[in-house]
Design a protein around this motif. Structure first.
Motif, PDB file in Angstrom:
ATOM      1  N   ALA A 152     -19.008  26.519  98.446  1.00  4.88           N
ATOM      2  CA  ALA A 152     -19.616  27.781  98.861  1.00  4.88           C
ATOM      3  C   ALA A 152     -20.671  28.262  97.868  1.00  4.88           C
ATOM      4  O   ALA A 152     -21.836  28.446  98.237  1.00  4.88           O
ATOM      5  CB  ALA A 152     -18.528  28.849  99.029  1.00  4.88           C
ATOM      6  N   THR A 153     -20.291  28.464  96.613  1.00  8.40           N
ATOM      7  CA  THR A 153     -21.253  28.921  95.605  1.00  8.40           C
ATOM      8  C   THR A 153     -21.935  27.763  94.885  1.00  8.40           C
ATOM      9  O   THR A 153     -23.124  27.837  94.569  1.00  8.40           O
ATOM     10  CB  THR A 153     -20.571  29.815  94.560  1.00  8.40           C
ATOM     11  N   LEU A 154     -21.183  26.682  94.603  1.00 11.27           N
ATOM     12  CA  LEU A 154     -21.747  25.609  93.783  1.00 11.27           C
ATOM     13  C   LEU A 154     -22.964  24.935  94.416  1.00 11.27           C
ATOM     14  O   LEU A 154     -23.932  24.640  93.696  1.00 11.27           O
ATOM     15  CB  LEU A 154     -20.666  24.581  93.440  1.00 11.27           C
ATOM     16  N   PRO A 155     -22.982  24.663  95.741  1.00 10.52           N
ATOM     17  CA  PRO A 155     -24.208  24.080  96.317  1.00 10.52           C
ATOM     18  C   PRO A 155     -25.424  24.971  96.141  1.00 10.52           C
ATOM     19  O   PRO A 155     -26.552  24.477  96.054  1.00 10.52           O
ATOM     20  CB  PRO A 155     -23.845  23.907  97.798  1.00 10.52           C
ATOM     21  N   GLU A 156     -25.223  26.295  96.085  1.00  9.14           N
ATOM     22  CA  GLU A 156     -26.338  27.209  95.836  1.00  9.14           C
ATOM     23  C   GLU A 156     -26.904  27.013  94.432  1.00  9.14           C
ATOM     24  O   GLU A 156     -28.077  27.273  94.183  1.00  9.14           O
ATOM     25  CB  GLU A 156     -25.870  28.664  95.996  1.00  9.14           C
ATOM     26  N   LEU A 214     -31.268  37.257  93.599  1.00 17.22           N
ATOM     27  CA  LEU A 214     -30.771  35.899  93.808  1.00 17.22           C
ATOM     28  C   LEU A 214     -29.610  35.891  94.794  1.00 17.22           C
ATOM     29  O   LEU A 214     -29.559  35.060  95.708  1.00 17.22           O
ATOM     30  CB  LEU A 214     -30.342  35.295  92.466  1.00 17.22           C
ATOM     31  N   TRP A 215     -28.650  36.799  94.593  1.00 21.90           N
ATOM     32  CA  TRP A 215     -27.532  36.921  95.532  1.00 21.90           C
ATOM     33  C   TRP A 215     -27.870  38.009  96.537  1.00 21.90           C
ATOM     34  O   TRP A 215     -27.226  39.059  96.589  1.00 21.90           O
ATOM     35  CB  TRP A 215     -26.234  37.223  94.794  1.00 21.90           C
ATOM     36  N   ASN A 216     -28.898  37.755  97.355  1.00 23.20           N
ATOM     37  CA  ASN A 216     -29.319  38.735  98.341  1.00 23.20           C
ATOM     38  C   ASN A 216     -28.364  38.735  99.537  1.00 23.20           C
ATOM     39  O   ASN A 216     -27.396  37.975  99.579  1.00 23.20           O
ATOM     40  CB  ASN A 216     -30.768  38.474  98.779  1.00 23.20           C
ATOM     41  N   ASP A 217     -28.634  39.617 100.516  1.00 24.44           N
ATOM     42  CA  ASP A 217     -27.722  39.759 101.656  1.00 24.44           C
ATOM     43  C   ASP A 217     -27.511  38.443 102.382  1.00 24.44           C
ATOM     44  O   ASP A 217     -26.384  38.107 102.788  1.00 24.44           O
ATOM     45  CB  ASP A 217     -28.259  40.798 102.640  1.00 24.44           C
ATOM     46  N   ALA A 222     -23.774  34.057 103.610  1.00 25.41           N
ATOM     47  CA  ALA A 222     -23.508  32.621 103.732  1.00 25.41           C
ATOM     48  C   ALA A 222     -22.360  32.203 102.829  1.00 25.41           C
ATOM     49  O   ALA A 222     -21.503  31.393 103.235  1.00 25.41           O
ATOM     50  CB  ALA A 222     -24.770  31.833 103.395  1.00 25.41           C
ATOM     51  N   VAL A 223     -22.313  32.741 101.620  1.00 27.84           N
ATOM     52  CA  VAL A 223     -21.226  32.401 100.697  1.00 27.84           C
ATOM     53  C   VAL A 223     -19.900  32.910 101.237  1.00 27.84           C
ATOM     54  O   VAL A 223     -18.884  32.208 101.185  1.00 27.84           O
ATOM     55  CB  VAL A 223     -21.511  32.965  99.292  1.00 27.84           C
ATOM     56  N   ARG A 224     -19.881  34.132 101.764  1.00 27.38           N
ATOM     57  CA  ARG A 224     -18.638  34.669 102.326  1.00 27.38           C
ATOM     58  C   ARG A 224     -18.126  33.777 103.452  1.00 27.38           C
ATOM     59  O   ARG A 224     -16.927  33.471 103.529  1.00 27.38           O
ATOM     60  CB  ARG A 224     -18.887  36.080 102.853  1.00 27.38           C
ATOM     61  N   ALA A 225     -19.007  33.347 104.334  1.00 24.67           N
ATOM     62  CA  ALA A 225     -18.608  32.470 105.436  1.00 24.67           C
ATOM     63  C   ALA A 225     -18.096  31.132 104.909  1.00 24.67           C
ATOM     64  O   ALA A 225     -17.109  30.583 105.418  1.00 24.67           O
ATOM     65  CB  ALA A 225     -19.772  32.258 106.392  1.00 24.67           C
TER      66      ALA A 225
END
Length: 255
Positions: A152-156, A214-217, A222-225
């Motif tokens: 979820a976060t790491l690919p970002e 960077l952590w915009n809406d 997308a991360v939450r999903a």
């Protein structure tokens, strides 16, 4: 807070302060329900304090991730999914809160950072590692689905390809590899002191504006999903006989 975690305010050299969350739970800060509840209470305390800089510390080993022994005992009782429900969604919410809070988070890591505990590191804005630190997923060894933000976060942060290879090959990335990936920002024999120095050097308004852009809406949604998808996949896989067999072999080899 509890015997598993403590909090305090650390004075910075410039005159500011940092909210410190010191993890000191049994079995190298294993992510069990009580400990995760304590970490959420720490974030509640952080929010109430109004602090804008925070540091996670973890002792000799940052965290061993989920407690395999407790998952094993739950699986033997045909209760693995129910136990997972007490752990994985709570971890996912912790990661999401770190991303959403208007706080510059740093983590100082020593020794092992395995499984879902890496999610705290991935959600940190600054990471300082001791020379002995390493991050390793272990999901393929156990047959669990990744959690804590590995998909979820790491690919970002580093891209889908490197994440896939890391997970499937179960690489143990030491500090040099972590630095090359941009996941570690300094290596120091005294990682806590270095992390506090880095936090002190960062201008807060700039850092929080950067974090919010960077952590915009769109990215947060997308991360939450993706975190919710990790939770669902973990629950689907955890009750399989293959997983019980792998946990048995792992515990026998480490016992």
């Amino acid at each position: 807070m509890s015997d598993r975690v403590s909090t305090d305010q650390v004075d910075l050299a410039s005159g500011g302060s940092c909210f410190r969350i010191a993890m000191q739970a049994p079995r190298a800060n294993a992510l069990e329900p009580g400990f995760l509840a304590d970490l959420h209470r720490c974030l509640d305390e952080l929010e109430a304090s109004g602090a804008q800089k925070a540091l996670f510390t973890g002792g000799r080993n940052f965290s061993s991730g989920g407690d395999v022994g407790k998952f094993f005992e739950a699986a033997k009782r045909n209760n693995a999914e129910a136990y997972a429900d007490q752990v994985v969604p709570v971890l996912q919410d912790l990661v999401m809160r770190m991303i959403e809070l208007p706080v510059v988070f740093a983590s100082e890591i020593r020794g092992a950072v395995t499984g879902g505990s890496a999610g705290i590191v991935f959600a940190s804005d600054l990471v300082v590692a001791a020379p002995d630190a390493f991050v390793q997923p272990y999901y393929g060894v156990m047959g669990y689905a990744p959690d804590g933000g590995w998909t979820a976060t790491l690919p970002e942060l580093i891209g889908v390809g490197p994440v896939q290879g890391w997970l499937l090959a179960n690489h143990r990335h030491a500090t040099d590899a972590l630095a090359q990936l941009g996941l570690v920002h300094a290596v120091d024999a005294d990682p806590e002191a270095r992390a506090l120095a880095l936090l002190d050097e960062v201008e807060t308004g700039f850092a929080l504006a950067t974090k919010s852009m960077l952590w915009n809406d769109t990215r947060r949604s997308a991360v939450r999903a993706a975190l919710d998808a990790e939770t669902s996949a973990f629950r689907t896989l955890i009750g399989r006989q293959e997983v019980l067999s792998r946990m048995t072999q792992f515990l026998q080899s480490t016992g």
